[in-house]
Design a protein around this motif. Structure first.
Motif, PDB file in Angstrom:
ATOM      1  N   VAL A  91       0.839  -1.201   0.000  1.00 52.03           N
ATOM      2  CA  VAL A  91       0.000   0.000   0.000  1.00 52.03           C
ATOM      3  C   VAL A  91       0.877   1.255   0.000  1.00 52.03           C
ATOM      4  O   VAL A  91       2.041   1.209   0.408  1.00 52.03           O
ATOM      5  CB  VAL A  91      -0.947   0.023   1.228  1.00 52.03           C
ATOM      6  N   PRO A  92       0.304   2.381  -0.469  1.00 51.69           N
ATOM      7  CA  PRO A  92       1.060   3.631  -0.417  1.00 51.69           C
ATOM      8  C   PRO A  92       1.503   3.920   1.018  1.00 51.69           C
ATOM      9  O   PRO A  92       0.768   3.683   1.973  1.00 51.69           O
ATOM     10  CB  PRO A  92       0.045   4.682  -0.886  1.00 51.69           C
ATOM     11  N   GLY A  93       2.717   4.407   1.142  1.00 55.54           N
ATOM     12  CA  GLY A  93       3.265   4.708   2.459  1.00 55.54           C
ATOM     13  C   GLY A  93       4.147   3.603   3.017  1.00 55.54           C
ATOM     14  O   GLY A  93       4.894   3.832   3.969  1.00 55.54           O
ATOM     15  N   ASP A  94       4.067   2.397   2.447  1.00 52.24           N
ATOM     16  CA  ASP A  94       4.954   1.324   2.895  1.00 52.24           C
ATOM     17  C   ASP A  94       6.409   1.725   2.661  1.00 52.24           C
ATOM     18  O   ASP A  94       6.753   2.294   1.620  1.00 52.24           O
ATOM     19  CB  ASP A  94       4.693   0.021   2.130  1.00 52.24           C
ATOM     20  N   VAL A  95       7.239   1.422   3.620  1.00 49.66           N
ATOM     21  CA  VAL A  95       8.687   1.538   3.475  1.00 49.66           C
ATOM     22  C   VAL A  95       9.199   0.107   3.600  1.00 49.66           C
ATOM     23  O   VAL A  95       9.131  -0.489   4.673  1.00 49.66           O
ATOM     24  CB  VAL A  95       9.314   2.454   4.548  1.00 49.66           C
ATOM     25  N   LEU A  96       9.649  -0.436   2.481  1.00 45.66           N
ATOM     26  CA  LEU A  96      10.003  -1.857   2.421  1.00 45.66           C
ATOM     27  C   LEU A  96      11.516  -2.041   2.402  1.00 45.66           C
ATOM     28  O   LEU A  96      12.217  -1.429   1.596  1.00 45.66           O
ATOM     29  CB  LEU A  96       9.378  -2.493   1.179  1.00 45.66           C
ATOM     30  N   THR A  97      11.987  -2.890   3.290  1.00 51.16           N
ATOM     31  CA  THR A  97      13.380  -3.305   3.284  1.00 51.16           C
ATOM     32  C   THR A  97      13.441  -4.608   2.503  1.00 51.16           C
ATOM     33  O   THR A  97      12.696  -5.547   2.797  1.00 51.16           O
ATOM     34  CB  THR A  97      13.905  -3.510   4.718  1.00 51.16           C
ATOM     35  N   CYS A  98      14.318  -4.641   1.514  1.00 52.05           N
ATOM     36  CA  CYS A  98      14.344  -5.758   0.571  1.00 52.05           C
ATOM     37  C   CYS A  98      15.686  -6.481   0.620  1.00 52.05           C
ATOM     38  O   CYS A  98      16.740  -5.843   0.592  1.00 52.05           O
ATOM     39  CB  CYS A  98      14.089  -5.236  -0.839  1.00 52.05           C
ATOM     40  N   ASP A  99      15.607  -7.807   0.694  1.00 54.03           N
ATOM     41  CA  ASP A  99      16.788  -8.658   0.732  1.00 54.03           C
ATOM     42  C   ASP A  99      16.636  -9.745  -0.318  1.00 54.03           C
ATOM     43  O   ASP A  99      15.663 -10.501  -0.283  1.00 54.03           O
ATOM     44  CB  ASP A  99      16.941  -9.321   2.107  1.00 54.03           C
ATOM     45  N   ALA A 100      17.603  -9.826  -1.244  1.00 53.56           N
ATOM     46  CA  ALA A 100      17.576 -10.846  -2.291  1.00 53.56           C
ATOM     47  C   ALA A 100      18.572 -11.951  -1.957  1.00 53.56           C
ATOM     48  O   ALA A 100      19.657 -11.689  -1.441  1.00 53.56           O
ATOM     49  CB  ALA A 100      17.916 -10.228  -3.642  1.00 53.56           C
ATOM     50  N   VAL A 101      18.173 -13.186  -2.254  1.00 55.91           N
ATOM     51  CA  VAL A 101      19.022 -14.342  -1.970  1.00 55.91           C
ATOM     52  C   VAL A 101      18.757 -15.436  -3.007  1.00 55.91           C
ATOM     53  O   VAL A 101      17.636 -15.576  -3.503  1.00 55.91           O
ATOM     54  CB  VAL A 101      18.756 -14.881  -0.533  1.00 55.91           C
ATOM     55  N   VAL A 102      19.797 -16.182  -3.345  1.00 57.69           N
ATOM     56  CA  VAL A 102      19.617 -17.388  -4.163  1.00 57.69           C
ATOM     57  C   VAL A 102      19.129 -18.464  -3.210  1.00 57.69           C
ATOM     58  O   VAL A 102      19.846 -18.887  -2.308  1.00 57.69           O
ATOM     59  CB  VAL A 102      20.926 -17.823  -4.852  1.00 57.69           C
ATOM     60  N   SER A 103      17.866 -18.893  -3.384  1.00 59.80           N
ATOM     61  CA  SER A 103      17.290 -19.838  -2.425  1.00 59.80           C
ATOM     62  C   SER A 103      17.385 -21.291  -2.869  1.00 59.80           C
ATOM     63  O   SER A 103      17.270 -22.193  -2.039  1.00 59.80           O
ATOM     64  CB  SER A 103      15.835 -19.480  -2.132  1.00 59.80           C
ATOM     65  N   ASP A 104      17.607 -21.521  -4.178  1.00 61.33           N
ATOM     66  CA  ASP A 104      17.690 -22.912  -4.636  1.00 61.33           C
ATOM     67  C   ASP A 104      18.351 -22.957  -6.006  1.00 61.33           C
ATOM     68  O   ASP A 104      18.293 -21.992  -6.777  1.00 61.33           O
ATOM     69  CB  ASP A 104      16.295 -23.537  -4.713  1.00 61.33           C
ATOM     70  N   VAL A 105      18.967 -24.082  -6.304  1.00 61.70           N
ATOM     71  CA  VAL A 105      19.496 -24.394  -7.628  1.00 61.70           C
ATOM     72  C   VAL A 105      19.191 -25.870  -7.854  1.00 61.70           C
ATOM     73  O   VAL A 105      19.514 -26.710  -7.010  1.00 61.70           O
ATOM     74  CB  VAL A 105      21.028 -24.151  -7.719  1.00 61.70           C
ATOM     75  N   TYR A 106      18.513 -26.169  -8.971  1.00 64.48           N
ATOM     76  CA  TYR A 106      18.189 -27.567  -9.261  1.00 64.48           C
ATOM     77  C   TYR A 106      18.232 -27.799 -10.765  1.00 64.48           C
ATOM     78  O   TYR A 106      18.271 -26.849 -11.554  1.00 64.48           O
ATOM     79  CB  TYR A 106      16.827 -27.958  -8.680  1.00 64.48           C
ATOM     80  N   GLU A 107      18.249 -29.064 -11.165  1.00 61.29           N
ATOM     81  CA  GLU A 107      18.351 -29.427 -12.577  1.00 61.29           C
ATOM     82  C   GLU A 107      17.136 -30.227 -13.023  1.00 61.29           C
ATOM     83  O   GLU A 107      16.518 -30.930 -12.223  1.00 61.29           O
ATOM     84  CB  GLU A 107      19.614 -30.259 -12.823  1.00 61.29           C
ATOM     85  N   LYS A 108      16.833 -30.101 -14.324  1.00 58.41           N
ATOM     86  CA  LYS A 108      15.796 -30.908 -14.978  1.00 58.41           C
ATOM     87  C   LYS A 108      16.290 -31.274 -16.366  1.00 58.41           C
ATOM     88  O   LYS A 108      17.030 -30.512 -16.986  1.00 58.41           O
ATOM     89  CB  LYS A 108      14.491 -30.116 -15.130  1.00 58.41           C
ATOM     90  N   GLN A 109      15.830 -32.423 -16.819  1.00 57.95           N
ATOM     91  CA  GLN A 109      16.170 -32.845 -18.176  1.00 57.95           C
ATOM     92  C   GLN A 109      15.220 -32.182 -19.163  1.00 57.95           C
ATOM     93  O   GLN A 109      14.012 -32.190 -18.981  1.00 57.95           O
ATOM     94  CB  GLN A 109      16.068 -34.363 -18.322  1.00 57.95           C
ATOM     95  N   GLY A 110      15.783 -31.604 -20.210  1.00 61.74           N
ATOM     96  CA  GLY A 110      14.999 -31.009 -21.282  1.00 61.74           C
ATOM     97  C   GLY A 110      15.254 -31.749 -22.577  1.00 61.74           C
ATOM     98  O   GLY A 110      16.032 -32.709 -22.615  1.00 61.74           O
ATOM     99  N   LYS A 111      14.613 -31.313 -23.642  1.00 62.56           N
ATOM    100  CA  LYS A 111      14.787 -31.949 -24.954  1.00 62.56           C
ATOM    101  C   LYS A 111      16.230 -31.904 -25.429  1.00 62.56           C
ATOM    102  O   LYS A 111      16.691 -32.805 -26.117  1.00 62.56           O
ATOM    103  CB  LYS A 111      13.905 -31.271 -26.001  1.00 62.56           C
ATOM    104  N   ASN A 112      16.931 -30.832 -25.061  1.00 61.78           N
ATOM    105  CA  ASN A 112      18.302 -30.646 -25.525  1.00 61.78           C
ATOM    106  C   ASN A 112      19.332 -30.871 -24.428  1.00 61.78           C
ATOM    107  O   ASN A 112      20.438 -30.352 -24.490  1.00 61.78           O
ATOM    108  CB  ASN A 112      18.464 -29.240 -26.112  1.00 61.78           C
ATOM    109  N   GLY A 113      18.953 -31.625 -23.406  1.00 59.43           N
ATOM    110  CA  GLY A 113      19.896 -31.918 -22.331  1.00 59.43           C
ATOM    111  C   GLY A 113      19.456 -31.338 -21.003  1.00 59.43           C
ATOM    112  O   GLY A 113      18.308 -30.933 -20.818  1.00 59.43           O
ATOM    113  N   THR A 114      20.393 -31.274 -20.091  1.00 57.11           N
ATOM    114  CA  THR A 114      20.110 -30.817 -18.737  1.00 57.11           C
ATOM    115  C   THR A 114      19.997 -29.299 -18.696  1.00 57.11           C
ATOM    116  O   THR A 114      20.806 -28.589 -19.293  1.00 57.11           O
ATOM    117  CB  THR A 114      21.228 -31.269 -17.783  1.00 57.11           C
ATOM    118  N   MET A 115      18.966 -28.835 -18.007  1.00 58.61           N
ATOM    119  CA  MET A 115      18.794 -27.403 -17.766  1.00 58.61           C
ATOM    120  C   MET A 115      18.906 -27.180 -16.268  1.00 58.61           C
ATOM    121  O   MET A 115      18.450 -27.994 -15.469  1.00 58.61           O
ATOM    122  CB  MET A 115      17.427 -26.924 -18.246  1.00 58.61           C
ATOM    123  N   GLU A 116      19.499 -26.073 -15.913  1.00 55.57           N
ATOM    124  CA  GLU A 116      19.637 -25.726 -14.508  1.00 55.57           C
ATOM    125  C   GLU A 116      18.688 -24.566 -14.196  1.00 55.57           C
ATOM    126  O   GLU A 116      18.513 -23.661 -15.013  1.00 55.57           O
ATOM    127  CB  GLU A 116      21.080 -25.311 -14.224  1.00 55.57           C
TER     128      GLU A 116
END
Length: 148
Positions: A91-116
């Motif tokens: 809402v208007p007036g919010d003062v937001l403190t923001c923190d970014a983090v890498v929370s996960d890394v995983y792999e899946k098989q795709g048509k052209n090989g492994t994707m991360e």
């Protein structure tokens, strides 16, 4: 191709001041003319009781700072998915403190090989330290091309 070592990597914390003008400019930019973003009298009649930001508004907040340098080849990165996990509306007036983090890394098989997949979470807290929203970005990191 595992980049699991990225899990836990953080960006620099930053503060974002939410204004009515910025919410309305964002709503106009995305072509959403809902009175919930423009008309205080209308907004009072809704479940929210006041003007709120559009659900995708955290995109604009995340663009204001806190980027994480993954030190990966950006030519191999694709924006795979975006999600917003709300605890309450912004809402208007919010003062937001923001923190970014890498929370996960995983792999899946795709048509052209492994994707991360690299999951970046930006947690946005109000002035009282309560979580307002988590903006979750899922990046697809494609395997390097093999030249034969």
């Amino acid at each position: 191709m595992s980049n699991k070592h990225l899990i836990g990597l953080k960006g620099e914390s930053f503060t974002f001041h939410v204004t009515l003008e910025h919410i309305q400019a964002f709503a106009r930019a995305i072509g959403d003319a809902s009175p919930l973003y423009f008309d205080e009298e209308y907004a009072k009649t809704t479940a929210y009781g006041r003007i709120t930001a559009p659900p995708t508004y955290p995109i604009a907040i995340g663009a204001a700072g806190g980027a994480i340098d993954l030190q990966l080849d950006q030519r191999r990165m694709l924006h795979g998915e975006q999600a917003f996990i709300y605890e309450r509306p912004i809402v208007p007036g919010d003062v937001l403190t923001c923190d970014a983090v890498v929370s996960d890394v995983y792999e899946k098989q795709g048509k052209n090989g492994t994707m991360e997949f690299i999951v970046l979470d930006t947690h946005m807290y109000d002035a009282e330290g309560r979580l307002v929203v988590t903006s979750r970005t899922n990046i697809v990191y494609r395997a390097a091309q093999q030249h034969v």
